[in-house]
Design an enzyme around this catalytic site. Structure first.
Site, PDB file in Angstrom:
ATOM      1  CB  CYS A 173      -0.927  -0.004   1.208  1.00  0.00           C
ATOM      2  SG  CYS A 173      -2.088  -1.396   1.220  1.00  0.00           S
ATOM      3  CG  HIS A 337      -4.258  20.253   5.350  1.00  0.00           C
ATOM      4  ND1 HIS A 337      -5.469  20.585   5.910  1.00  0.00           N
ATOM      5  CD2 HIS A 337      -3.823  21.357   4.679  1.00  0.00           C
ATOM      6  CE1 HIS A 337      -5.767  21.834   5.593  1.00  0.00           C
ATOM      7  NE2 HIS A 337      -4.787  22.326   4.850  1.00  0.00           N
ATOM      8  CG  HIS A 341      -2.588   3.334   3.893  1.00  0.00           C
ATOM      9  ND1 HIS A 341      -3.353   3.229   2.748  1.00  0.00           N
ATOM     10  CD2 HIS A 341      -2.434   2.063   4.364  1.00  0.00           C
ATOM     11  CE1 HIS A 341      -3.646   1.959   2.536  1.00  0.00           C
ATOM     12  NE2 HIS A 341      -3.109   1.237   3.501  1.00  0.00           N
ATOM     13  CG  HIS A 370     -17.906   6.156   6.162  1.00  0.00           C
ATOM     14  ND1 HIS A 370     -18.574   5.112   6.760  1.00  0.00           N
ATOM     15  CD2 HIS A 370     -18.870   7.057   5.819  1.00  0.00           C
ATOM     16  CE1 HIS A 370     -19.862   5.348   6.791  1.00  0.00           C
ATOM     17  NE2 HIS A 370     -20.085   6.523   6.216  1.00  0.00           N
ATOM     18  CG  ASN A 374      -6.743  -0.558   2.336  1.00  0.00           C
ATOM     19  OD1 ASN A 374      -6.157   0.118   1.493  1.00  0.00           O
ATOM     20  ND2 ASN A 374      -6.094  -1.328   3.188  1.00  0.00           N
TER      21      ASN A 374
END
Length: 444
Positions: A173, A337, A341, A370, A374
């Site tokens: 990832c 900000h 991940h 949400h 992922n």
């Protein structure tokens, strides 16, 4: 007369201040020698409504799959219910057929559907001719066909024969930031160039039907998505660029066996292939994040925070603060900000705790998990797109992207905004922004 410990502390502090002073003098000159790398624009894949997989549809898919035993079916549904996913989560059509059948044809259809759509939107939206692209980097961890994904892109968009193309696989990832690092290095060698970076993951080949619960986790967590970026070192792009790359730090803890096997593709006792996710992943991610922070910190933190950290380390080693942990620098003084991940609730909450972030700081990460799940290496770009859509990015803001991946790796990219974004910026979040954040917190 000073005691020996106090004299030692004074000497170490003076040496540290000298190093800081030297850095203040040499850093601007070093920055001038390094050509600036700009992010012109990026696009995240927006799945059509027909690709949605509501919770009830997943339950039906699982219970109709005769290859799964009852315990595995119950486990999958229980994990998904705790994931905090909305009913807008998307999967490719091949992953909504009962039973799911792994196929090279389906995988290629999924890859081309996501990659070609993103690139087409990105290039047309910025009025860039595909033949103007000098460098192409694609990353997909679990799917690496022949010809490669980069070859598929070159063929589809009829790019030049002398384009520099690179295909990355098996990097997990965090591969999106690895791709940025590679594009940056190539751009530093090839002046006046334009780079296209594509990050995605293909789901079809990874559906696991065994009994190993650590391998069943991947069926619940990963969902359809991707991101495409346009990077440049051309002076003509300076004014129009959205962001400028400030720092990039990669940390790899593959020498440690526990970290190496934290996310691991293997076969189970029944010879069924799957990717296992260890229960130690949160602890492993926390430790490697600390190592990454130690490398990144001196480049981004105010000197006041660095001094407090060094002073706490000295006092701890001299036994003046007992067994307490060293001072944790306030990274909110370095960044406006944070894009963490969206690997799962536990990962986001662990980073939130370790960095002492507020709920507002991790809102983009939780919202991405949400609404999109992922999406592997592209999740940090959905988060940045969320911040843009909410109108939170102002000129001069600094954004810290943090990505974790198999190996085990923690990679950081720091961008500085060159433009302010307006509320309602159109991207993959169009029509998906959740106005009731409290509702989101309850679901997570």
């Amino acid at each position: 007369m000073e005691s020996l410990p106090d004299a030692l502390l004074t000497m170490v502090l003076w040496h540290f201040l000298l190093i800081v002073f030297a850095g203040l003098i040499t850093y601007p000159a070093f920055r001038r020698r390094c050509s600036s790398i700009y992010l012109l624009d990026f696009k995240c894949y927006s799945p059509p409504a027909s690709f949605r997989q509501p919770m009830a549809a997943f339950h039906e898919l699982v219970f109709l799959d005769d290859r799964l035993d009852p315990e595995s079916k119950d486990f999958l549904c229980k994990i998904l219910e705790k994931s905090g996913f909305s009913d807008e989560i998307a999967v490719p059509p091949s992953s909504a057929i009962t039973p799911i059948r792994r196929s090279l044809t389906f995988a290629l259809e999924e890859a081309t559907c996501v990659i070609f759509a993103m690139i087409r939107d990105l290039l047309s939206g910025n009025r860039v001719n595909p033949r103007a692209v000098d460098i192409l980097v694609c990353n997909s961890s679990m799917f690496s066909p022949t010809p490669s994904l980069t070859a598929m892109v070159v063929n589809e968009f009829k790019m030049r024969s002398n384009i520099l193309s690179y295909n990355l696989s098996g990097m997990g990832c965090s591969a999106g930031i690895v791709s940025i690092d590679l594009a940056r290095d190539v751009l530093r060698v090839h002046k006046n160039s334009l780079a296209l970076v594509v990050s995605t993951e293909v789901l079809n080949m990874n559906w696991y039907v065994g009994k190993n619960t650590s391998m069943l986790m991947t069926n619940c967590l990963f969902r359809m998505g991707g991101a495409a970026l346009l990077m440049s070192n051309r002076d003509i792009d300076k004014r129009a660029a959205k962001y400028e790359l400030q720092h990039l730090v990669r940390t790899n803890n593959g020498q440690d066996d526990q970290s190496y096997k934290c996310v691991y593709q293997d076969v189970d006792s029944e010879k069924k292939t799957g990717v296992s996710i260890s229960k130690d992943i949160v602890n492993v991610a926390g430790e490697i994040l600390k190592a990454n922070m130690k490398t990144l910190g001196p480049s981004v933190l105010p000197y006041s925070e660095q001094c407090l950290y060094v002073w706490s380390i000295i006092k701890k080693r001299l036994g003046k603060i007992g067994k307490r942990e060293a001072y944790v620098p306030n990274f909110k003084k370095a960044f406006e900000h944070f894009c963490i991940h969206a690997g799962g609730r536990a990962v986001i909450e662990a980073v939130e705790k370790n960095l002492q972030l507020s709920k507002d700081d991790v809102e983009a990460s939780k919202m991405t998990l949400h609404k999109f799940g992922n999406t592997s290496s592209s999740s940090i770009w959905y988060e940045l797109a969320y911040l843009e859509t909410k109108g939170k990015i102002k000129r001069g803001d600094r954004i810290w992207q943090i990505a974790f991946g198999s190996g085990f790796k923690c990679n950081s990219a720091v961008w500085k905004s060159r433009l302010s974004t307006q509320t309602g910026t159109e991207n993959a979040w169009k029509g998906k922004i959740e106005t009731d954040v409290a509702k989101l917190e309850n679901s997570l």
